[in-house]
Design a protein around this motif. Structure first.
Motif, mmCIF file in Angstrom:
data_model
loop_
_atom_site.group_PDB
_atom_site.id
_atom_site.type_symbol
_atom_site.label_atom_id
_atom_site.label_comp_id
_atom_site.label_asym_id
_atom_site.label_seq_id
_atom_site.Cartn_x
_atom_site.Cartn_y
_atom_site.Cartn_z
ATOM 1 N N GLU A 199 76.777 43.615 25.939
ATOM 2 C CA GLU A 199 77.675 44.569 26.572
ATOM 3 C C GLU A 199 77.367 45.972 26.071
ATOM 4 O O GLU A 199 77.119 46.185 24.894
ATOM 5 C CB GLU A 199 79.121 44.229 26.236
ATOM 6 N N THR A 200 77.408 46.952 27.001
ATOM 7 C CA THR A 200 77.137 48.342 26.643
ATOM 8 C C THR A 200 78.250 49.285 27.066
ATOM 9 O O THR A 200 78.215 50.460 26.705
ATOM 10 C CB THR A 200 75.821 48.815 27.274
ATOM 11 N N GLY A 201 79.217 48.813 27.830
ATOM 12 C CA GLY A 201 80.291 49.675 28.312
ATOM 13 C C GLY A 201 81.353 48.875 29.024
ATOM 14 O O GLY A 201 81.351 47.643 28.987
ATOM 15 N N ASP A 202 82.255 49.592 29.686
ATOM 16 C CA ASP A 202 83.380 48.945 30.352
ATOM 17 C C ASP A 202 82.942 47.923 31.396
ATOM 18 O O ASP A 202 83.542 46.871 31.523
ATOM 19 C CB ASP A 202 84.276 49.986 31.024
ATOM 20 N N ASN A 203 81.933 48.240 32.177
ATOM 21 C CA ASN A 203 81.469 47.306 33.196
ATOM 22 C C ASN A 203 79.942 47.245 33.229
ATOM 23 O O ASN A 203 79.338 47.047 34.269
ATOM 24 C CB ASN A 203 82.018 47.699 34.578
ATOM 25 N N THR A 262 75.216 46.502 36.006
ATOM 26 C CA THR A 262 76.565 46.968 36.307
ATOM 27 C C THR A 262 77.255 45.907 37.144
ATOM 28 O O THR A 262 76.674 45.416 38.122
ATOM 29 C CB THR A 262 76.528 48.298 37.101
ATOM 30 N N VAL A 263 78.474 45.541 36.765
ATOM 31 C CA VAL A 263 79.250 44.629 37.606
ATOM 32 C C VAL A 263 79.897 45.478 38.692
ATOM 33 O O VAL A 263 80.562 46.470 38.418
ATOM 34 C CB VAL A 263 80.296 43.832 36.800
ATOM 35 N N ASN A 264 79.631 45.128 39.934
ATOM 36 C CA ASN A 264 80.182 45.862 41.061
ATOM 37 C C ASN A 264 81.577 45.363 41.411
ATOM 38 O O ASN A 264 82.497 46.155 41.580
ATOM 39 C CB ASN A 264 79.268 45.751 42.277
ATOM 40 N N LYS A 265 81.698 44.037 41.506
ATOM 41 C CA LYS A 265 82.983 43.466 41.895
ATOM 42 C C LYS A 265 82.918 41.960 41.723
ATOM 43 O O LYS A 265 81.883 41.341 41.976
ATOM 44 C CB LYS A 265 83.285 43.817 43.353
ATOM 45 N N ILE A 266 84.021 41.391 41.302
ATOM 46 C CA ILE A 266 84.171 39.943 41.282
ATOM 47 C C ILE A 266 85.494 39.638 41.972
ATOM 48 O O ILE A 266 86.524 40.208 41.623
ATOM 49 C CB ILE A 266 84.170 39.380 39.846
ATOM 50 N N GLY A 267 85.446 38.768 42.965
ATOM 51 C CA GLY A 267 86.675 38.450 43.690
ATOM 52 C C GLY A 267 86.430 37.387 44.739
ATOM 53 O O GLY A 267 85.310 36.900 44.915
ATOM 54 N N GLU A 268 87.486 37.064 45.453
ATOM 55 C CA GLU A 268 87.366 36.077 46.519
ATOM 56 C C GLU A 268 86.704 36.720 47.727
ATOM 57 O O GLU A 268 86.999 37.869 48.080
ATOM 58 C CB GLU A 268 88.725 35.519 46.921
ATOM 59 N N SER A 269 85.811 35.988 48.371
ATOM 60 C CA SER A 269 85.141 36.485 49.561
ATOM 61 C C SER A 269 86.168 36.758 50.653
ATOM 62 O O SER A 269 87.036 35.918 50.922
ATOM 63 C CB SER A 269 84.127 35.454 50.073
ATOM 64 N N PRO A 270 86.094 37.912 51.308
ATOM 65 C CA PRO A 270 87.010 38.187 52.403
ATOM 66 C C PRO A 270 86.658 37.408 53.667
ATOM 67 O O PRO A 270 87.437 37.384 54.617
ATOM 68 C CB PRO A 270 86.851 39.698 52.631
ATOM 69 N N VAL A 271 85.494 36.774 53.681
ATOM 70 C CA VAL A 271 85.036 36.062 54.869
ATOM 71 C C VAL A 271 85.135 34.543 54.703
ATOM 72 O O VAL A 271 85.514 33.838 55.638
ATOM 73 C CB VAL A 271 83.574 36.459 55.197
ATOM 74 N N MET A 309 88.650 48.981 29.431
ATOM 75 C CA MET A 309 88.366 47.584 29.714
ATOM 76 C C MET A 309 86.857 47.375 29.633
ATOM 77 O O MET A 309 86.092 48.106 30.249
ATOM 78 C CB MET A 309 88.884 47.238 31.105
ATOM 79 N N ASN A 310 86.412 46.390 28.867
ATOM 80 C CA ASN A 310 84.980 46.178 28.730
ATOM 81 C C ASN A 310 84.443 45.282 29.849
ATOM 82 O O ASN A 310 85.183 44.779 30.678
ATOM 83 C CB ASN A 310 84.630 45.607 27.347
ATOM 84 N N PHE A 311 83.112 45.131 29.862
ATOM 85 C CA PHE A 311 82.406 44.363 30.894
ATOM 86 C C PHE A 311 83.016 42.974 31.026
ATOM 87 O O PHE A 311 83.326 42.509 32.107
ATOM 88 C CB PHE A 311 80.932 44.295 30.491
ATOM 89 N N ARG A 312 83.192 42.303 29.915
ATOM 90 C CA ARG A 312 83.720 40.951 29.923
ATOM 91 C C ARG A 312 85.153 40.926 30.435
ATOM 92 O O ARG A 312 85.523 40.095 31.260
ATOM 93 C CB ARG A 312 83.665 40.345 28.519
ATOM 94 N N ALA A 313 85.974 41.860 29.969
ATOM 95 C CA ALA A 313 87.377 41.868 30.370
ATOM 96 C C ALA A 313 87.525 42.156 31.857
ATOM 97 O O ALA A 313 88.370 41.561 32.535
ATOM 98 C CB ALA A 313 88.141 42.896 29.556
ATOM 99 N N LEU A 314 86.686 43.067 32.403
ATOM 100 C CA LEU A 314 86.743 43.365 33.822
ATOM 101 C C LEU A 314 86.405 42.130 34.643
ATOM 102 O O LEU A 314 87.104 41.776 35.586
ATOM 103 C CB LEU A 314 85.786 44.507 34.167
ATOM 104 N N ALA A 315 85.324 41.478 34.267
ATOM 105 C CA ALA A 315 84.917 40.282 35.000
ATOM 106 C C ALA A 315 85.957 39.176 34.846
ATOM 107 O O ALA A 315 86.324 38.509 35.811
ATOM 108 C CB ALA A 315 83.551 39.802 34.511
ATOM 109 N N LEU A 316 86.472 39.012 33.641
ATOM 110 C CA LEU A 316 87.453 37.963 33.391
ATOM 111 C C LEU A 316 88.729 38.185 34.181
ATOM 112 O O LEU A 316 89.242 37.265 34.821
ATOM 113 C CB LEU A 316 87.779 37.882 31.899
ATOM 114 N N SER A 317 89.249 39.414 34.155
ATOM 115 C CA SER A 317 90.495 39.663 34.867
ATOM 116 C C SER A 317 90.324 39.440 36.361
ATOM 117 O O SER A 317 91.225 38.952 37.037
ATOM 118 C CB SER A 317 90.996 41.086 34.593
ATOM 119 N N SER A 318 89.144 39.754 36.885
ATOM 120 C CA SER A 318 88.893 39.531 38.305
ATOM 121 C C SER A 318 88.878 38.047 38.631
ATOM 122 O O SER A 318 89.431 37.616 39.641
ATOM 123 C CB SER A 318 87.545 40.144 38.708
#
Length: 191
Positions: free
Chosen positions: A111-115, A137-146, A1-10
């Motif tokens: 883009e240079t790699g998966d994330n 590096t993309v660490n995480k994309i998601g809904e805030s738990p707070v 999964m590339n950088f874009r796909a990881l961010a997009l799926s999240s």
């Protein structure tokens, strides 16, 4: 999964509107950290804690289209020693009375790699502008738990800046000229 796909799926997992929403920097979870070699004896750590950004077109489906300008408040620099901080703010180094801000304007994202990606842009320190590239590096994309309804995107960027290229050359090379820089940044939006 590339950088874009990881961010997009999240983001898609959150909501389709997240990709189109306005993303803003979260200043409470963003800082620019650097280290400077001190005569070979130790490394001094410093922080630019006050960071602002203007972000346009941040879309995980098309990361290359993102545009952003980052502004650091040079007057807020801290190395956790007041006398040293005042010296760094003076004319030997940053001369913050004349140049209170440092800016970075992104010009290309590749883009240079998966994330991972390279972010190249124009860095301006004092009155000198030069191109600099940071590895992101993309660490995480998601809904805030707070904060329900708030989406968060977290990134870490690493690179090096040769301060002498920007006219900040006092005591170089005895005091390190090439400075490693780490940027931790969180972006957020609300649906």
């Amino acid at each position: 999964m590339n950088f874009r796909a990881l961010a997009l799926s999240s983001v898609i997992a959150l909501t389709p509107a997240a990709a189109l929403a306005d993303w803003q920097i979260d200043p409470s979870h963003t800082a620019v950290v650097f280290e400077v070699e001190h005569f070979g004896y130790s490394d001094v750590t410093g922080v630019f804690p006050k960071v602002q950004a203007e972000i346009e077109n941040f879309d995980p489906e098309n990361l290359e289209s993102a545009k952003f300008t980052v502004t650091l408040d040079a007057t807020a620099i801290t190395t956790f020693w007041e006398a040293r901080d005042e010296h760094i703010k003076g004319s030997d180094f940053l001369d913050v009375s004349e140049y209170p801000e440092i800016t970075f304007v992104a010009t290309e994202i590749t883009e240079t790699g998966d994330n991972t990606a390279d972010i190249t842009g124009d860095l301006t320190i004092k009155d000198v502008t030069k191109p600099v590239t940071f590895e992101a590096t993309v660490n995480k994309i998601g809904e805030s738990p707070v904060m329900q309804g708030t989406n968060v995107a977290g990134f870490t960027l690493n690179g090096e800046v040769d301060r002498t290229e920007f006219g900040v050359d006092a005591y170089a090379p005895a005091i390190g000229a090439v400075i490693p820089v780490t940027i931790n940044v969180e972006l957020m939006n609300k649906d």
